[in-house]
Motif scaffolding. Structure first.
Motif, PDB file in Angstrom:
ATOM      1  N   ALA A 132       0.825  -1.200   0.000  1.00 15.63           N
ATOM      2  CA  ALA A 132       0.000   0.000   0.000  1.00 15.63           C
ATOM      3  C   ALA A 132       0.863   1.256   0.000  1.00 15.63           C
ATOM      4  O   ALA A 132       0.600   2.210  -0.744  1.00 15.63           O
ATOM      5  CB  ALA A 132      -0.924  -0.003   1.214  1.00 15.63           C
ATOM      6  N   MET A 133       1.900   1.261   0.822  1.00 14.43           N
ATOM      7  CA  MET A 133       2.767   2.435   0.891  1.00 14.43           C
ATOM      8  C   MET A 133       3.461   2.667  -0.448  1.00 14.43           C
ATOM      9  O   MET A 133       3.571   3.812  -0.917  1.00 14.43           O
ATOM     10  CB  MET A 133       3.805   2.260   1.999  1.00 14.43           C
ATOM     11  CG  MET A 133       4.579   3.519   2.317  1.00 14.43           C
ATOM     12  SD  MET A 133       3.541   4.845   3.004  1.00 14.43           S
ATOM     13  CE  MET A 133       3.249   4.195   4.662  1.00 14.43           C
ATOM     14  N   ALA A 134       3.930   1.601  -1.067  1.00 16.36           N
ATOM     15  CA  ALA A 134       4.583   1.741  -2.371  1.00 16.36           C
ATOM     16  C   ALA A 134       3.603   2.285  -3.411  1.00 16.36           C
ATOM     17  O   ALA A 134       3.955   3.158  -4.222  1.00 16.36           O
ATOM     18  CB  ALA A 134       5.137   0.391  -2.823  1.00 16.36           C
ATOM     19  N   ALA A 135       2.373   1.790  -3.375  1.00 12.43           N
ATOM     20  CA  ALA A 135       1.364   2.255  -4.334  1.00 12.43           C
ATOM     21  C   ALA A 135       1.031   3.723  -4.100  1.00 12.43           C
ATOM     22  O   ALA A 135       0.920   4.506  -5.053  1.00 12.43           O
ATOM     23  CB  ALA A 135       0.105   1.407  -4.210  1.00 12.43           C
ATOM     24  N   LEU A 136       0.872   4.114  -2.835  1.00 13.28           N
ATOM     25  CA  LEU A 136       0.499   5.488  -2.532  1.00 13.28           C
ATOM     26  C   LEU A 136       1.627   6.463  -2.862  1.00 13.28           C
ATOM     27  O   LEU A 136       1.369   7.597  -3.279  1.00 13.28           O
ATOM     28  CB  LEU A 136       0.087   5.599  -1.065  1.00 13.28           C
ATOM     29  CG  LEU A 136      -1.233   4.882  -0.731  1.00 13.28           C
ATOM     30  CD1 LEU A 136      -1.457   4.818   0.773  1.00 13.28           C
ATOM     31  CD2 LEU A 136      -2.418   5.568  -1.407  1.00 13.28           C
ATOM     32  N   LYS A 137       2.880   6.032  -2.679  1.00 11.98           N
ATOM     33  CA  LYS A 137       4.003   6.871  -3.100  1.00 11.98           C
ATOM     34  C   LYS A 137       3.948   7.107  -4.604  1.00 11.98           C
ATOM     35  O   LYS A 137       4.141   8.221  -5.092  1.00 11.98           O
ATOM     36  CB  LYS A 137       5.321   6.203  -2.730  1.00 11.98           C
ATOM     37  CG  LYS A 137       5.671   6.258  -1.247  1.00 11.98           C
ATOM     38  CD  LYS A 137       6.985   5.541  -0.978  1.00 11.98           C
ATOM     39  CE  LYS A 137       7.346   5.572   0.504  1.00 11.98           C
ATOM     40  NZ  LYS A 137       8.604   4.835   0.784  1.00 11.98           N
ATOM     41  N   ARG A 138       3.704   6.037  -5.320  1.00 18.34           N
ATOM     42  CA  ARG A 138       3.606   6.146  -6.785  1.00 18.34           C
ATOM     43  C   ARG A 138       2.453   7.060  -7.188  1.00 18.34           C
ATOM     44  O   ARG A 138       2.608   7.936  -8.043  1.00 18.34           O
ATOM     45  CB  ARG A 138       3.432   4.758  -7.390  1.00 18.34           C
ATOM     46  CG  ARG A 138       3.098   4.761  -8.867  1.00 18.34           C
ATOM     47  CD  ARG A 138       3.035   3.352  -9.457  1.00 18.34           C
ATOM     48  NE  ARG A 138       2.370   3.341 -10.737  1.00 18.34           N
ATOM     49  CZ  ARG A 138       2.930   3.757 -11.887  1.00 18.34           C
ATOM     50  NH1 ARG A 138       4.165   4.211 -11.886  1.00 18.34           N
ATOM     51  NH2 ARG A 138       2.258   3.716 -13.019  1.00 18.34           N
ATOM     52  N   PHE A 139       1.295   6.864  -6.560  1.00 15.68           N
ATOM     53  CA  PHE A 139       0.122   7.666  -6.913  1.00 15.68           C
ATOM     54  C   PHE A 139       0.363   9.148  -6.629  1.00 15.68           C
ATOM     55  O   PHE A 139      -0.084  10.023  -7.381  1.00 15.68           O
ATOM     56  CB  PHE A 139      -1.101   7.177  -6.149  1.00 15.68           C
ATOM     57  CG  PHE A 139      -1.574   5.803  -6.564  1.00 15.68           C
ATOM     58  CD1 PHE A 139      -1.134   5.212  -7.741  1.00 15.68           C
ATOM     59  CD2 PHE A 139      -2.464   5.096  -5.768  1.00 15.68           C
ATOM     60  CE1 PHE A 139      -1.563   3.952  -8.122  1.00 15.68           C
ATOM     61  CE2 PHE A 139      -2.909   3.830  -6.141  1.00 15.68           C
ATOM     62  CZ  PHE A 139      -2.457   3.262  -7.310  1.00 15.68           C
ATOM     63  N   SER A 140       1.062   9.438  -5.531  1.00 12.59           N
ATOM     64  CA  SER A 140       1.346  10.828  -5.192  1.00 12.59           C
ATOM     65  C   SER A 140       2.207  11.492  -6.263  1.00 12.59           C
ATOM     66  O   SER A 140       1.943  12.624  -6.695  1.00 12.59           O
ATOM     67  CB  SER A 140       2.052  10.896  -3.840  1.00 12.59           C
ATOM     68  OG  SER A 140       2.377  12.234  -3.512  1.00 12.59           O
ATOM     69  N   VAL A 141       3.227  10.769  -6.725  1.00 10.39           N
ATOM     70  CA  VAL A 141       4.109  11.308  -7.761  1.00 10.39           C
ATOM     71  C   VAL A 141       3.354  11.453  -9.082  1.00 10.39           C
ATOM     72  O   VAL A 141       3.506  12.446  -9.805  1.00 10.39           O
ATOM     73  CB  VAL A 141       5.350  10.414  -7.932  1.00 10.39           C
ATOM     74  CG1 VAL A 141       6.199  10.887  -9.109  1.00 10.39           C
ATOM     75  CG2 VAL A 141       6.178  10.396  -6.653  1.00 10.39           C
ATOM     76  N   LEU A 142       2.530  10.455  -9.401  1.00 11.00           N
ATOM     77  CA  LEU A 142       1.732  10.534 -10.628  1.00 11.00           C
ATOM     78  C   LEU A 142       0.800  11.743 -10.602  1.00 11.00           C
ATOM     79  O   LEU A 142       0.650  12.454 -11.610  1.00 11.00           O
ATOM     80  CB  LEU A 142       0.907   9.253 -10.800  1.00 11.00           C
ATOM     81  CG  LEU A 142       1.657   7.986 -11.218  1.00 11.00           C
ATOM     82  CD1 LEU A 142       0.722   6.788 -11.172  1.00 11.00           C
ATOM     83  CD2 LEU A 142       2.254   8.134 -12.618  1.00 11.00           C
ATOM     84  N   ALA A 143       0.167  11.974  -9.457  1.00 11.81           N
ATOM     85  CA  ALA A 143      -0.752  13.105  -9.338  1.00 11.81           C
ATOM     86  C   ALA A 143      -0.019  14.427  -9.540  1.00 11.81           C
ATOM     87  O   ALA A 143      -0.529  15.341 -10.212  1.00 11.81           O
ATOM     88  CB  ALA A 143      -1.430  13.079  -7.975  1.00 11.81           C
ATOM     89  N   ASP A 144       1.181  14.537  -8.979  1.00 11.40           N
ATOM     90  CA  ASP A 144       1.975  15.754  -9.193  1.00 11.40           C
ATOM     91  C   ASP A 144       2.289  15.941 -10.667  1.00 11.40           C
ATOM     92  O   ASP A 144       2.228  17.059 -11.200  1.00 11.40           O
ATOM     93  CB  ASP A 144       3.276  15.680  -8.391  1.00 11.40           C
ATOM     94  CG  ASP A 144       3.064  15.887  -6.895  1.00 11.40           C
ATOM     95  OD1 ASP A 144       2.002  16.418  -6.524  1.00 11.40           O
ATOM     96  OD2 ASP A 144       3.954  15.510  -6.115  1.00 11.40           O
ATOM     97  N   GLY A 145       2.622  14.828 -11.336  1.00 10.81           N
ATOM     98  CA  GLY A 145       2.942  14.904 -12.753  1.00 10.81           C
ATOM     99  C   GLY A 145       1.762  15.317 -13.609  1.00 10.81           C
ATOM    100  O   GLY A 145       1.935  15.915 -14.676  1.00 10.81           O
ATOM    101  N   MET A 146       0.572  14.995 -13.153  1.00 10.30           N
ATOM    102  CA  MET A 146      -0.641  15.361 -13.887  1.00 10.30           C
ATOM    103  C   MET A 146      -1.195  16.716 -13.451  1.00 10.30           C
ATOM    104  O   MET A 146      -2.190  17.189 -14.001  1.00 10.30           O
ATOM    105  CB  MET A 146      -1.727  14.301 -13.674  1.00 10.30           C
ATOM    106  CG  MET A 146      -1.372  12.929 -14.196  1.00 10.30           C
ATOM    107  SD  MET A 146      -2.716  11.753 -13.850  1.00 10.30           S
ATOM    108  CE  MET A 146      -1.810  10.201 -13.820  1.00 10.30           C
ATOM    109  N   GLY A 147      -0.586  17.317 -12.450  1.00  7.73           N
ATOM    110  CA  GLY A 147      -1.063  18.607 -11.977  1.00  7.73           C
ATOM    111  C   GLY A 147      -2.364  18.525 -11.212  1.00  7.73           C
ATOM    112  O   GLY A 147      -3.178  19.453 -11.257  1.00  7.73           O
TER     113      GLY A 147
END
Length: 507
Positions: free
Chosen positions: A79-94
């Motif tokens: 879960a932590m690995a997924a949420l880290k990824r999602f956070s970075v993806l969200a930043d990349g998408m603005g």
């Protein structure tokens, strides 16, 4: 709208109060469930939102929770690995903010609060933990986003809980939560008999609280979708779109029995269901069995929309909620992909005399077809007919039953091709009866004529008049129309008349 209530009693406004005022902005939701964690990004807030991004990780946070009282350690890592990824993806998408909600596992675990703090510290994401009844309400709102006229009982199954909510007249009524998630049921003692007795006891209590007078049950959750996919496999159903897939109670019970008689890994290989999901299917199927026996619905329908869509629906103005999701999606597609956006409405008005007496449920399909008639123009001409059909029958559109998908797809196929003989999609045609097949062909040939008769507005070139009792189709040309009425246009008009079984007259 009062916002979403979280476990602290605090009310939050998902996406902020102005999301529909900035409807071109992308908005994102992360749903941290007991079994899966999913990030969905909607490409703008709209009545029928487009899915810009969708990713799921089967973390299994709630596995073993009943026994240990704590989140599954391996699940926490995933879960932590997924949420880290999602956070970075969200930043990349603005995307700001990225709304993150957590349900039963994080809500009930002794270390749930510590997990939330760790997530915020390592990812910057703040998990909003919602209560069971609030989870039921949001899932029901997700169903209303896809089915504006939904009426019945919404049943959302997660890893550790089952939520129920009544929907009627566009509103969510009574709500209940229960411990009937597969992870919890893994801990029930007494073998198969003990499991069935436990499920029946809990389900009977739900019936007493929420009532059994629900003809339609809407099934939300990955385990239900997996069972529906298996039902499709057992019945050799020609379409694999899960949203709005219908099962009769008898079919559901037969599939539950069939699942119990077959090897799970063989079923996984046949359907592509993930290992972590298929392992929960036997327990979920027993819940479905008792749900059918206790509530005795007339039909069950699968919804791919749930909490995430419910959060978006939360902020949707009442005026927008009243719009038809299918028409809104078709309009959006026309604006994005048609050569002449706005022509679809003109085409509909031009063809209306042929379809003047159609009931509302058919008229909306005609409108949608006209809006979509030119959205595959970039496809190679040899494949446009099949591409149209394939796009519609697989599209992520709401408020569109499987037979309606096939009707719409077939009409668009005939917009580009007179004949459907030897079509590779022929198996799907079986979802329509002969009358519906003929109506789809007529609509397609009508669009085929109208779309090439005039590229600006066929209504400026002429007017159609149809006399069904006399079996007569007339085209009354304007001065502009006489110049446009070449031999190809006339051939298409006569093909339309032939499908109507009518004689044609041109004035």
């Amino acid at each position: 709208m009062s916002g979403v209530v979280i476990t602290s009693g605090e009310t939050i406004e998902p996406f902020g109060s102005s999301v529909f005022e900035r409807s071109l902005s992308r908005v994102g939701v992360v749903d941290v469930g007991s079994n899966s964690i999913r990030m969905v990004v909607f490409d703008g807030a709209a009545r029928s939102p487009a899915y810009f991004y969708n990713e799921k990780v089967m973390a299994g946070l709630g596995q073993g929770l009943v026994t240990t009282g704590h989140l599954n350690p391996k699940g926490v890592e995933r879960a932590m690995a997924a949420l880290k990824r999602f956070s970075v993806l969200a930043d990349g998408m603005g995307i700001k903010p990225l709304i993150c909600v957590a349900t039963a596992a994080v809500r009930e675990a002794k270390d749930g609060r510590a997990f939330r703090k760790a997530v915020e510290a390592e990812t910057g994401l703040k998990l909003l933990v919602i209560e069971g009844e609030e989870e039921a309400r949001l899932s029901a709102q997700g169903v209303l986003l896809g089915w504006p006229d939904a009426r019945g009982l919404v049943c959302d199954i997660g890893g550790n809980s089952l939520e129920l909510a009544v929907v009627e007249n566009g509103k969510v009524g009574r709500r209940e939560t229960s411990p009937l998630g597969p992870f919890r049921l893994q801990q029930i003692e007494g073998g198969k008999a003990g499991l069935r007795e436990h499920i029946k006891s809990v389900m009977d209590g739900l019936v007493e609280k929420i009532g059994a007078d629900h003809e339609q049950i809407y099934l939300v959750g990955g385990s239900w979708r997996a069972i529906a996919r298996l039902d499709m496999e057992r019945a050799n159903y020609p379409m694999t779109v899960l949203h709005e897939y219908r099962m009769s109670p008898d079919a559901a019970l037969e599939t539950v029995k069939w699942i119990g008689e077959n090897d799970l890994m063989a079923l996984k290989a046949q359907t592509g269901i993930s290992t972590s999901r298929i392992e929960l299917v036997p327990l979920a199927s027993q819940v479905l069995r008792q749900l059918v026996l206790s509530f005795q619905p007339k039909s069950l329908a699968i919804s791919s929309y749930g909490i995430r869509e419910g959060l978006l629906y939360e902020k949707m103005p009442a005026s927008l909620r009243k719009r038809d999701p299918l028409i809104e999606a078709a309009r959006f597609t026309e604006r994005q992909m048609a050569r002449m956006p706005g022509f679809g409405k003109k085409l509909y008005q031009f063809l209306l005399p042929i379809f003047a007496n159609e009931p509302p449920e058919q008229d909306r399909l005609i409108r949608a077809a006209c809006l979509l008639h030119d959205t595959a123009w970039r496809t190679h001409p040899d494949y446009r007919a099949d591409a149209c059909f394939d796009n519609v029958t697989r599209a992520n559109m709401a408020a569109l039953s499987h037979p309606e998908r096939v009707f719409l797809g077939l009409a668009l196929l005939h917009r580009y091709r007179n004949s459907r003989a030897a079509s590779p999609m022929a198996a799907l045609f079986t979802l329509l009866n002969e009358t519906e097949l003929t109506k789809a062909e007529i609509l397609g040939k009508a669009m085929r004529f109208g779309a090439m008769f005039s590229v600006r507005d066929p209504g400026e070139a002429g007017a159609l008049k149809y006399f069904p009792e006399e079996k007569r189709l007339e085209l009354h040309l304007t001065k502009t129309g006489r110049a446009l009425m070449g031999e190809v246009a006339e051939a298409r008009l006569r093909s339309l008349a032939s499908s109507l079984g009518a004689e044609v007259a041109i004035f």
